[in-house]
Design a protein around this motif. Structure first.
Motif, short mmCIF file in Angstrom:
data_model
loop_
_atom_site.label_atom_id
_atom_site.label_comp_id
_atom_site.label_asym_id
_atom_site.label_seq_id
_atom_site.Cartn_x
_atom_site.Cartn_y
_atom_site.Cartn_z
N ILE A 1 0.85 -1.20 0.00
CA ILE A 1 0.00 0.00 0.00
C ILE A 1 0.88 1.25 0.00
O ILE A 1 0.64 2.19 -0.75
N GLU A 2 1.92 1.23 0.82
CA GLU A 2 2.81 2.39 0.91
C GLU A 2 3.57 2.61 -0.39
O GLU A 2 3.85 3.75 -0.77
N LYS B 1 -4.20 -1.57 -6.00
CA LYS B 1 -5.24 -0.70 -6.56
C LYS B 1 -6.25 -0.40 -5.46
O LYS B 1 -6.78 -1.31 -4.82
N LEU B 2 -6.52 0.86 -5.25
CA LEU B 2 -7.42 1.30 -4.20
C LEU B 2 -8.72 1.83 -4.77
O LEU B 2 -8.75 2.40 -5.87
N ARG B 3 -9.80 1.67 -4.00
CA ARG B 3 -11.08 2.27 -4.37
C ARG B 3 -10.91 3.79 -4.39
O ARG B 3 -10.07 4.35 -3.70
N ALA B 4 -11.75 4.48 -5.13
CA ALA B 4 -11.66 5.93 -5.26
C ALA B 4 -11.71 6.64 -3.91
O ALA B 4 -11.02 7.64 -3.70
N ASN C 1 -10.41 5.84 -1.25
CA ASN C 1 -9.18 5.62 -0.50
C ASN C 1 -7.94 6.17 -1.18
O ASN C 1 -6.86 6.10 -0.62
N GLN C 2 -8.08 6.66 -2.38
CA GLN C 2 -6.90 7.11 -3.12
C GLN C 2 -6.38 8.42 -2.57
O GLN C 2 -7.15 9.17 -1.98
N PRO C 3 -5.13 8.71 -2.68
CA PRO C 3 -4.12 8.06 -3.49
C PRO C 3 -3.30 6.99 -2.77
O PRO C 3 -2.38 6.44 -3.35
N GLY C 4 -3.56 6.71 -1.50
CA GLY C 4 -2.74 5.75 -0.77
C GLY C 4 -1.48 6.40 -0.23
O GLY C 4 -1.44 7.60 -0.01
N LYS C 5 -0.45 5.60 0.00
CA LYS C 5 0.84 6.07 0.54
C LYS C 5 0.65 6.96 1.78
O LYS C 5 1.15 8.09 1.84
N PRO C 6 -0.05 6.47 2.80
CA PRO C 6 -0.39 7.34 3.93
C PRO C 6 0.81 7.87 4.72
O PRO C 6 0.82 9.03 5.11
N LEU C 7 1.80 7.03 4.97
CA LEU C 7 2.95 7.51 5.75
C LEU C 7 3.76 8.52 4.93
O LEU C 7 4.16 9.57 5.46
N THR C 8 3.97 8.24 3.67
CA THR C 8 4.68 9.19 2.80
C THR C 8 3.96 10.52 2.76
O THR C 8 4.58 11.58 2.87
N ARG C 9 2.64 10.47 2.63
CA ARG C 9 1.86 11.71 2.57
C ARG C 9 1.93 12.47 3.89
O ARG C 9 2.03 13.71 3.90
#
Length: 167
Positions: A121-122, A127-130, A132-140
């Protein structure tokens, strides 16, 4: 003429205040990581850990496979409360021992029976549902912190950071 009598006390007070602000920054990064985490059944978002000194790779047993397998597990989206509250509950008070120079690990060991998928995920490999996008929660969360803290932290923001705790 400067007063040098209480210099040790002044430095100790300054160090404690700086430690509280930096601790608050790490808590803010942790809480934003939770907010940005994609969710389906909540296991990933609820499995984040905040730990000083070493990582903890943990998969939250509160969000189990039985309900999913039997088709009655609720379906969540990024930011939904139950998984985030569970993660906060698991990590309550872990920030309290923070000292300047400590390393804080924000990690996730979620496992769906076929191995950990937090890294996927990171890395943006799932592939994430709309919702939940864009993902990469720690990076963000880290990017947000780098932008947010790049300039001077004003007194109001410093006070808010010092008051921020995991509870």
């Amino acid at each position: 003429m400067a007063n040098w009598e209480n210099l040790d006390a002044a430095f100790a007070e300054l160090e404690a205040e700086c430690a509280d602000i930096v601790r608050g920054m790490t808590v803010e990064i942790f809480l934003h990581t939770l907010q940005y985490s994609p969710q389906y059944f909540g296991r990933y978002a609820s499995s984040w850990t905040y730990k000083i000194g070493s990582p903890e790779f943990w998969s939250n047993p509160e969000f189990d496979y039985v309900a999913e397998d039997q088709g009655y597990a609720p379906i969540y989206r990024k930011g939904d409360y139950p998984a985030l509250a569970s993660a906060v509950s698991h990590n309550t008070g872990r920030d309290s021992g923070f000292r300047l120079g400590d390393t804080v690990y924000i990690s996730n060991g979620v496992d769906h029976g076929q191995g950990s998928y937090a890294g996927l995920i990171e890395d943006g490999q799932i592939k994430l549902r709309a919702v939940n996008q864009p993902g990469k929660p720690l990076t963000r969360a880290l990017d947000r912190a780098a932008t947010w803290f790049a300039n001077d932290v004003n007194p109001t923001h410093a006070a808010n950071l010092k008051a921020l705790k995991i509870y």
